[in-house]
Design a protein around this motif. Sequence first.
Motif, PDB file in Angstrom:
ATOM      1  N   CYS A  43       0.818  -1.213   0.000  1.00 21.19           N
ATOM      2  CA  CYS A  43       0.000   0.000   0.000  1.00 21.19           C
ATOM      3  C   CYS A  43       0.851   1.263   0.000  1.00 21.19           C
ATOM      4  CB  CYS A  43      -0.926   0.009   1.211  1.00 21.19           C
ATOM      5  SG  CYS A  43      -2.128  -1.340   1.231  1.00 21.19           S
ATOM      6  N   LEU A  44       2.021   1.219   0.598  1.00 22.20           N
ATOM      7  CA  LEU A  44       2.875   2.404   0.638  1.00 22.20           C
ATOM      8  C   LEU A  44       3.308   2.838  -0.757  1.00 22.20           C
ATOM      9  CD1 LEU A  44       5.171   1.557   3.708  1.00 22.20           C
ATOM     10  CD2 LEU A  44       3.176   3.062   3.651  1.00 22.20           C
ATOM     11  N   VAL A  45       3.399   1.893  -1.657  1.00 23.54           N
ATOM     12  CA  VAL A  45       3.798   2.221  -3.025  1.00 23.54           C
ATOM     13  C   VAL A  45       2.679   2.941  -3.764  1.00 23.54           C
ATOM     14  CG1 VAL A  45       4.635   1.233  -5.203  1.00 23.54           C
ATOM     15  CG2 VAL A  45       5.349   0.237  -3.026  1.00 23.54           C
ATOM     16  N   GLU A  46       1.440   2.664  -3.383  1.00 26.43           N
ATOM     17  CA  GLU A  46       0.288   3.208  -4.097  1.00 26.43           C
ATOM     18  C   GLU A  46      -0.024   4.611  -3.588  1.00 26.43           C
ATOM     19  OE1 GLU A  46      -0.975   1.661  -6.599  1.00 26.43           O
ATOM     20  OE2 GLU A  46       0.179  -0.190  -6.300  1.00 26.43           O
ATOM     21  N   TYR A  47      -0.116   5.543  -4.522  1.00 23.95           N
ATOM     22  CA  TYR A  47      -0.391   6.930  -4.171  1.00 23.95           C
ATOM     23  C   TYR A  47      -1.806   7.116  -3.619  1.00 23.95           C
ATOM     24  CZ  TYR A  47      -1.253  11.924  -4.933  1.00 23.95           C
ATOM     25  OH  TYR A  47      -1.600  13.247  -4.775  1.00 23.95           O
ATOM     26  N   GLU A  48      -2.764   6.360  -4.098  1.00 22.39           N
ATOM     27  CA  GLU A  48      -4.153   6.510  -3.661  1.00 22.39           C
ATOM     28  C   GLU A  48      -4.365   6.107  -2.206  1.00 22.39           C
ATOM     29  OE1 GLU A  48      -6.924   3.565  -5.232  1.00 22.39           O
ATOM     30  OE2 GLU A  48      -5.202   2.592  -6.201  1.00 22.39           O
ATOM     31  N   MET A  49      -3.441   5.339  -1.631  1.00 25.98           N
ATOM     32  CA  MET A  49      -3.610   4.889  -0.250  1.00 25.98           C
ATOM     33  C   MET A  49      -3.203   5.946   0.772  1.00 25.98           C
ATOM     34  SD  MET A  49      -5.008   2.084  -0.758  1.00 25.98           S
ATOM     35  CE  MET A  49      -5.105   1.397   0.872  1.00 25.98           C
ATOM     36  N   LEU A  50      -2.802   7.128   0.309  1.00 26.57           N
ATOM     37  CA  LEU A  50      -2.546   8.209   1.251  1.00 26.57           C
ATOM     38  C   LEU A  50      -3.832   8.715   1.900  1.00 26.57           C
ATOM     39  CD1 LEU A  50       0.079  10.360  -0.703  1.00 26.57           C
ATOM     40  CD2 LEU A  50       0.471   8.954   1.314  1.00 26.57           C
ATOM     41  N   ASP A  51      -4.954   8.361   1.309  1.00 31.48           N
ATOM     42  CA  ASP A  51      -6.232   8.827   1.834  1.00 31.48           C
ATOM     43  C   ASP A  51      -6.669   8.041   3.065  1.00 31.48           C
ATOM     44  OD1 ASP A  51      -8.521  10.324   1.953  1.00 31.48           O
ATOM     45  OD2 ASP A  51      -9.647   9.040   0.608  1.00 31.48           O
ATOM     46  N   PHE A  52      -6.030   6.934   3.335  1.00 30.40           N
ATOM     47  CA  PHE A  52      -6.449   6.073   4.444  1.00 30.40           C
ATOM     48  C   PHE A  52      -5.518   6.282   5.625  1.00 30.40           C
ATOM     49  CE2 PHE A  52      -9.762   3.612   2.542  1.00 30.40           C
ATOM     50  CZ  PHE A  52      -9.489   3.634   1.181  1.00 30.40           C
TER      51      PHE A  52
END
Length: 419
Positions: free
Chosen positions: A330-339
């Motif tokens: 998840c850290l690699v995915e930019y969209e997971m900053l919302d969580f």
Amino acid sequence: FSNEKPPQITKKMGTSAGGGGKIMPTRRALSAINKNITEPPPSYPYALNNKRSLSSERNVICNKPPLRRPVTRKFADNKPQIQEEETKKSNSAPSEEAERVDIGVDNNSGKDRGDDCIEPMFIQHTETMIEETYQMENEEEIKVEDADKEAEQVVYIDACDEKNSLAVVEYIDDIYDFHKKSEVSRNRRNRWLSCIKLSCNYMDSQQDLNERMRGILIDWKPFYLTINVIDRFLAVHQIVRKKLQLVGVTALLLACKYEEVSVPVVDDLILISDKAYTRREVLDMEKLIANTLQFNFSLPTPYVFMKRFLKASQSDKKVEVLSFFIIELCLVEYEMLDFCKLAASAIYTAQCTLKGFQEWGKTCEFHTGYKEEQLLACARKMVGFHHKAGTGKLTGVHRKYNTSKFSYAARTKPAGFLL
């Protein structure tokens, strides 16, 4: 025997003086004997002839009414006169014994024979009050038992560390409460918490960078504090594409200085960047990042919460390794900053993956602050990342966890039922 008196037989009794004698009777008269025979013997109240006389005499002496025996239906049909007499007696002299209703019981069937008998009203009222009181007591006991069960389900997870001074058991709850508040306020400008407004759309302000470039940089070195420093710095500074790797190397240097015991030298960082930058460029970028973040590196990362939540879930080694594998994806995915709940969602997803069913106990809910329903959306995205972990270009995390050091966690089959 005749009515005439029989002649009395006398006997002369000699005397010492004058030789005379006195006539004395020697037998009783027959009339006296006949009188004793014809008259009835005196009645003695304590002389008992049989059992019936015992009960009757005892009732007379003690002045008690005779006991009533249960009247069966068959006996009442054969002796209607007895029932009438009992009714007359009850009407003429009412008493407590007359108000009481005797019901015959059949020993074989166990059923009441007195079907026509009616219970007094006070008995029904008393039974109703007893039932209502019993129900209220049962409801209170059930509530107390439910409260006890809920309290028992929340396990005290710091019992094993009470003697460990480094675990700071006395302050651990306050520390994590502070971390949670810091995580919530990270999207606000605060001079001593985050200092930098960080949101999931900060990449829109970058003209020469995109989400894919960030993913490539993070996939190269997925270090929690390093990623936090990179995201906070890129949220306020315009960086060209050529300097993006320099930002990553410098952020790694700052994170190691803050957390690690042995810090890598600058020359080593230049070497792993294929000598794309000079020593002076690395040091200048270090000053720029530190001043931009106002030297604030004490922010909670997902790793801080992972250690605490894994302890709360009482997870074994398999769940722990798989949880770190999922959260690093998840850290690699930019969209997971919302969580803001990545740690709890990663542990929940790992439990579902290994056990094949959803499980989120009261202890986990208490320490994480999230219910199972609040984790499902994030968990579904994590399962999607797990599906495509070994495909595409960003496979650094998959290669890392596909080794014996990490128990081949990357080979675990994803929890597809969550989708």
